[in-house]
Design a protein around this motif. Structure first.
Motif: not given
Length: 92
Positions: A49-73
């Protein structure tokens, strides 16, 4: 190829129940087969990704999905070199 100006990230795909398992299995295989690496690597299909800020934003989306019991592959992680990598990820 297109200087990073085209994004192929779909936010949602609706799948009819009769083909759900088969399609998810195909997506999983595709995600796990993607090559991750620097933008100048002609073999890499997924770049950092273009920056650390963007990487952290995407990682936060994945963390939120995990917290809502989504399955991540997840696919392959990025190289140990510098770069803001997020592995290609299928969220179910």
């Amino acid at each position: 190829l297109n200087q990073g100006q085209v994004c192929a990230a779909s936010s949602r795909i609706y799948i009819e129940a009769p083909i759900y398992d088969r399609l998810v299995a195909g997506f999983e295989q595709a995600v796990k087969s993607l090559s991750v690496g620097p933008g100048m690597d002609t073999v890499a299909q997924i770049n950092p990704l273009v920056s650390l800020a963007h990487r952290n934003k995407v990682a936060a989306y994945l963390d939120d999905a995990r917290a809502k019991n989504a399955e991540l592959i997840g696919g392959a992680a990025g190289p140990d070199a510098n770069g803001f990598y997020i592995p290609p990820t299928l969220v179910i």
